[in-house]
Design a protein around this motif. Structure first.
Motif, PDB file in Angstrom:
ATOM      1  N   GLN A  37     -16.065   0.528  -5.497  1.00 27.74           N
ATOM      2  CA  GLN A  37     -16.013  -0.788  -4.830  1.00 27.74           C
ATOM      3  C   GLN A  37     -15.421  -1.843  -5.767  1.00 27.74           C
ATOM      4  OE1 GLN A  37     -16.575  -1.394  -1.574  1.00 27.74           O
ATOM      5  NE2 GLN A  37     -16.885   0.825  -1.389  1.00 27.74           N
ATOM      6  N   ASP A  38     -15.756  -1.764  -7.042  1.00 28.04           N
ATOM      7  CA  ASP A  38     -15.199  -2.699  -8.013  1.00 28.04           C
ATOM      8  C   ASP A  38     -13.688  -2.494  -8.142  1.00 28.04           C
ATOM      9  OD1 ASP A  38     -15.759  -4.735 -10.185  1.00 28.04           O
ATOM     10  OD2 ASP A  38     -14.797  -3.178 -11.376  1.00 28.04           O
ATOM     11  N   GLY A  39     -13.262  -1.239  -8.100  1.00 27.93           N
ATOM     12  CA  GLY A  39     -11.840  -0.939  -8.153  1.00 27.93           C
ATOM     13  C   GLY A  39     -11.099  -1.506  -6.964  1.00 27.93           C
ATOM     14  N   LEU A  40     -11.721  -1.440  -5.792  1.00 29.84           N
ATOM     15  CA  LEU A  40     -11.106  -1.994  -4.595  1.00 29.84           C
ATOM     16  C   LEU A  40     -11.006  -3.513  -4.678  1.00 29.84           C
ATOM     17  CD1 LEU A  40     -12.757   0.306  -1.941  1.00 29.84           C
ATOM     18  CD2 LEU A  40     -10.291  -0.046  -2.216  1.00 29.84           C
ATOM     19  N   LYS A  41     -12.030  -4.125  -5.221  1.00 33.16           N
ATOM     20  CA  LYS A  41     -11.991  -5.575  -5.397  1.00 33.16           C
ATOM     21  C   LYS A  41     -10.863  -5.971  -6.336  1.00 33.16           C
ATOM     22  CE  LYS A  41     -14.936  -9.484  -6.721  1.00 33.16           C
ATOM     23  NZ  LYS A  41     -16.291  -9.890  -7.215  1.00 33.16           N
ATOM     24  N   TRP A  42     -10.710  -5.214  -7.418  1.00 37.57           N
ATOM     25  CA  TRP A  42      -9.611  -5.463  -8.344  1.00 37.57           C
ATOM     26  C   TRP A  42      -8.267  -5.276  -7.651  1.00 37.57           C
ATOM     27  CZ3 TRP A  42      -5.725  -2.137  -9.945  1.00 37.57           C
ATOM     28  CH2 TRP A  42      -4.894  -2.624 -10.949  1.00 37.57           C
ATOM     29  N   LEU A  43      -8.134  -4.189  -6.898  1.00 30.51           N
ATOM     30  CA  LEU A  43      -6.875  -3.913  -6.216  1.00 30.51           C
ATOM     31  C   LEU A  43      -6.524  -5.031  -5.243  1.00 30.51           C
ATOM     32  CD1 LEU A  43      -4.544  -1.911  -5.736  1.00 30.51           C
ATOM     33  CD2 LEU A  43      -5.940  -0.880  -3.939  1.00 30.51           C
ATOM     34  N   ASP A  44      -7.534  -5.563  -4.565  1.00 32.57           N
ATOM     35  CA  ASP A  44      -7.286  -6.637  -3.610  1.00 32.57           C
ATOM     36  C   ASP A  44      -6.636  -7.842  -4.292  1.00 32.57           C
ATOM     37  OD1 ASP A  44      -7.924  -7.159  -0.658  1.00 32.57           O
ATOM     38  OD2 ASP A  44      -8.600  -9.030  -1.599  1.00 32.57           O
ATOM     39  N   SER A  45      -6.972  -8.055  -5.545  1.00 34.32           N
ATOM     40  CA  SER A  45      -6.385  -9.182  -6.282  1.00 34.32           C
ATOM     41  C   SER A  45      -4.963  -8.885  -6.749  1.00 34.32           C
ATOM     42  CB  SER A  45      -7.252  -9.523  -7.506  1.00 34.32           C
ATOM     43  OG  SER A  45      -7.118  -8.535  -8.519  1.00 34.32           O
ATOM     44  N   GLN A  46      -4.558  -7.617  -6.666  1.00 35.21           N
ATOM     45  CA  GLN A  46      -3.253  -7.213  -7.174  1.00 35.21           C
ATOM     46  C   GLN A  46      -2.207  -6.999  -6.087  1.00 35.21           C
ATOM     47  OE1 GLN A  46      -2.689  -6.861 -10.660  1.00 35.21           O
ATOM     48  NE2 GLN A  46      -4.680  -7.887 -10.601  1.00 35.21           N
ATOM     49  N   VAL A  47      -2.650  -6.802  -4.853  1.00 33.07           N
ATOM     50  CA  VAL A  47      -1.709  -6.513  -3.766  1.00 33.07           C
ATOM     51  C   VAL A  47      -0.809  -7.725  -3.532  1.00 33.07           C
ATOM     52  CG1 VAL A  47      -1.479  -5.989  -1.311  1.00 33.07           C
ATOM     53  CG2 VAL A  47      -3.232  -4.843  -2.654  1.00 33.07           C
ATOM     54  N   SER A  48       0.500  -7.503  -3.608  1.00 36.66           N
ATOM     55  CA  SER A  48       1.439  -8.611  -3.458  1.00 36.66           C
ATOM     56  C   SER A  48       2.526  -8.334  -2.432  1.00 36.66           C
ATOM     57  CB  SER A  48       2.095  -8.931  -4.812  1.00 36.66           C
ATOM     58  OG  SER A  48       2.791  -7.794  -5.302  1.00 36.66           O
ATOM     59  N   GLY A  49       2.403  -7.242  -1.720  1.00 38.59           N
ATOM     60  CA  GLY A  49       3.394  -6.892  -0.710  1.00 38.59           C
ATOM     61  C   GLY A  49       2.735  -6.099   0.395  1.00 38.59           C
ATOM     62  N   PRO A  50       3.518  -5.565   1.310  1.00 39.32           N
ATOM     63  CA  PRO A  50       2.920  -4.787   2.409  1.00 39.32           C
ATOM     64  C   PRO A  50       2.293  -3.474   1.952  1.00 39.32           C
ATOM     65  CG  PRO A  50       5.316  -4.674   2.491  1.00 39.32           C
ATOM     66  CD  PRO A  50       4.969  -5.698   1.456  1.00 39.32           C
ATOM     67  N   PHE A  51       2.728  -2.975   0.787  1.00 40.26           N
ATOM     68  CA  PHE A  51       2.217  -1.705   0.300  1.00 40.26           C
ATOM     69  C   PHE A  51       1.733  -1.839  -1.143  1.00 40.26           C
ATOM     70  CE2 PHE A  51       5.469  -0.620   3.537  1.00 40.26           C
ATOM     71  CZ  PHE A  51       4.591  -0.141   4.500  1.00 40.26           C
ATOM     72  N   ILE A  52       1.085  -0.826  -1.637  1.00 40.82           N
ATOM     73  CA  ILE A  52       0.464  -0.886  -2.964  1.00 40.82           C
ATOM     74  C   ILE A  52       1.492  -1.168  -4.050  1.00 40.82           C
ATOM     75  CG2 ILE A  52      -0.873   0.399  -4.681  1.00 40.82           C
ATOM     76  CD1 ILE A  52      -2.433  -0.413  -2.137  1.00 40.82           C
ATOM     77  N   ALA A  53       2.649  -0.502  -3.972  1.00 43.58           N
ATOM     78  CA  ALA A  53       3.683  -0.682  -4.983  1.00 43.58           C
ATOM     79  C   ALA A  53       4.653  -1.805  -4.627  1.00 43.58           C
ATOM     80  CB  ALA A  53       4.445   0.622  -5.202  1.00 43.58           C
ATOM     81  N   GLY A  54       4.314  -2.619  -3.644  1.00 40.12           N
ATOM     82  CA  GLY A  54       5.179  -3.727  -3.239  1.00 40.12           C
ATOM     83  C   GLY A  54       5.803  -3.495  -1.880  1.00 40.12           C
ATOM     84  N   GLU A  55       7.123  -3.443  -1.836  1.00 42.28           N
ATOM     85  CA  GLU A  55       7.824  -3.292  -0.563  1.00 42.28           C
ATOM     86  C   GLU A  55       7.954  -1.839  -0.132  1.00 42.28           C
ATOM     87  OE1 GLU A  55       8.770  -5.873   1.366  1.00 42.28           O
ATOM     88  OE2 GLU A  55       7.808  -7.148  -0.150  1.00 42.28           O
ATOM     89  N   ARG A  56       7.756  -0.915  -1.060  1.00 41.48           N
ATOM     90  CA  ARG A  56       7.969   0.501  -0.760  1.00 41.48           C
ATOM     91  C   ARG A  56       6.667   1.200  -0.368  1.00 41.48           C
ATOM     92  NH1 ARG A  56       8.961   3.681  -4.868  1.00 41.48           N
ATOM     93  NH2 ARG A  56       8.076   2.249  -6.386  1.00 41.48           N
ATOM     94  N   PHE A  57       6.730   2.013   0.688  1.00 44.60           N
ATOM     95  CA  PHE A  57       5.622   2.904   1.039  1.00 44.60           C
ATOM     96  C   PHE A  57       5.737   4.134   0.150  1.00 44.60           C
ATOM     97  CE2 PHE A  57       3.770   6.420   3.479  1.00 44.60           C
ATOM     98  CZ  PHE A  57       2.518   5.899   3.743  1.00 44.60           C
ATOM     99  N   THR A  58       4.667   4.457  -0.573  1.00 45.07           N
ATOM    100  CA  THR A  58       4.743   5.515  -1.586  1.00 45.07           C
ATOM    101  C   THR A  58       3.526   6.442  -1.546  1.00 45.07           C
ATOM    102  OG1 THR A  58       3.561   4.326  -3.334  1.00 45.07           O
ATOM    103  CG2 THR A  58       5.936   3.863  -3.108  1.00 45.07           C
ATOM    104  N   LEU A  59       3.558   7.400  -2.462  1.00 43.74           N
ATOM    105  CA  LEU A  59       2.428   8.306  -2.648  1.00 43.74           C
ATOM    106  C   LEU A  59       1.145   7.547  -2.955  1.00 43.74           C
ATOM    107  CD1 LEU A  59       1.114  11.091  -3.084  1.00 43.74           C
ATOM    108  CD2 LEU A  59       2.139  11.119  -5.385  1.00 43.74           C
ATOM    109  N   ALA A  60       1.239   6.400  -3.625  1.00 41.47           N
ATOM    110  CA  ALA A  60       0.039   5.610  -3.926  1.00 41.47           C
ATOM    111  C   ALA A  60      -0.669   5.176  -2.649  1.00 41.47           C
ATOM    112  CB  ALA A  60       0.408   4.382  -4.768  1.00 41.47           C
ATOM    113  N   ASP A  61       0.102   4.801  -1.631  1.00 42.33           N
ATOM    114  CA  ASP A  61      -0.482   4.407  -0.353  1.00 42.33           C
ATOM    115  C   ASP A  61      -1.150   5.596   0.332  1.00 42.33           C
ATOM    116  OD1 ASP A  61       0.611   1.536   0.005  1.00 42.33           O
ATOM    117  OD2 ASP A  61       2.414   2.681  -0.440  1.00 42.33           O
ATOM    118  N   ILE A  62      -0.478   6.729   0.301  1.00 42.92           N
ATOM    119  CA  ILE A  62      -1.019   7.926   0.953  1.00 42.92           C
ATOM    120  C   ILE A  62      -2.314   8.363   0.270  1.00 42.92           C
ATOM    121  CG2 ILE A  62      -0.557  10.359   1.456  1.00 42.92           C
ATOM    122  CD1 ILE A  62       2.435   9.606   1.655  1.00 42.92           C
ATOM    123  N   LEU A  63      -2.311   8.363  -1.047  1.00 45.39           N
ATOM    124  CA  LEU A  63      -3.499   8.758  -1.798  1.00 45.39           C
ATOM    125  C   LEU A  63      -4.684   7.856  -1.468  1.00 45.39           C
ATOM    126  CD1 LEU A  63      -4.812  10.478  -4.088  1.00 45.39           C
ATOM    127  CD2 LEU A  63      -3.962   8.755  -5.690  1.00 45.39           C
TER     128      LEU A  63
END
Length: 204
Positions: A139-165
């Motif tokens: 849950q702490d990791g998700l909270k951190w990630l929420d502060s880092q998301v800056s685009g539609p996908f985890i890595a920004g504009e690209r849909f990647t393996l990070a999103d699928i994982l």
């Protein structure tokens, strides 16, 4: 090639990756609940006793979800889900590593050591007293990630393996008592975008 698969978030990640690639690979279902993956016949396929496992045409084995997905990306580069350039691949691998360590691994072990304990305690070392802490780490990791998301996908504009994982593990978490906190509004919106992709339904 032949993919040995089962229920669970790990095989789902590979199946969703394949769906995004339009890959049709022969599948063999392994009964994880019955412990088939720990029996001699399957251990001859994958001595690690885990699913998924990809057996190549020459009989060699590729196991571990990120390794399987990277292999499939090299075999079929388009559409790129790791990246088309060294910079894109570096960014994707960075986010895959972050998501895996901060969220997916503690979430999965939090389940194995708590709700999943009856199934896993005879198959691996389990530490039940660690479960609450592991769930809190996810849950702490998700909270951190929420502060880092800056685009539609985890890595920004690209849909990647990070999103699928991440999607595979968060969708699983919602079914085993670790739902996504809606206060993580960016991740919640991201989750709905990924859930709407045809590959999400195809891999369920």
């Amino acid at each position: 090639m032949k993919l040995y698969t089962s229920v669970g978030p790990n095989p789902r990640v590979v199946k969703m990756f394949m769906a995004e690639k339009g890959l049709d690979i022969e599948r063999v279902e392994v009964d994880l609940r019955a412990g088939e993956n720990r029996q001699e016949a399957y251990l001859k396929v994958n001595p690690g006793g885990q699913t998924p496992a990809l057996v190549l045409d020459d009989g060699s084995l590729v196991s571990e979800i990120t390794a399987i997905c990277e292999y499939l990306e090299e075999r079929q580069p388009n559409p790129p889900l790791v990246g088309s350039t060294p910079e894109e691949r570096g960014a994707t691998r960075m986010w895959v590593r972050r998501v895996d360590l901060k969220i997916c691994e503690p979430l999965a072990n939090g389940f194995r050591f708590a709700e999943g304990l009856p199934m896993f305690q005879s198959r691996m070392l389990c530490v039940p007293e660690a479960a609450p802490g592991l769930k809190a780490m996810a849950q702490d990791g998700l909270k951190w990630l929420d502060s880092q998301v800056s685009g539609p996908f985890i890595a920004g504009e690209r849909f990647t393996l990070a999103d699928i994982l991440l999607f595979g593990f968060l969708d699983f978490g919602a079914m085993v008592g670790q739902p996504l906190d809606p206060a993580n509004t960016k991740v919640a919106a991201w989750f709905e975008r990924v859930k709407a992709r045809p590959s999400a339904a195809a891999s369920a």
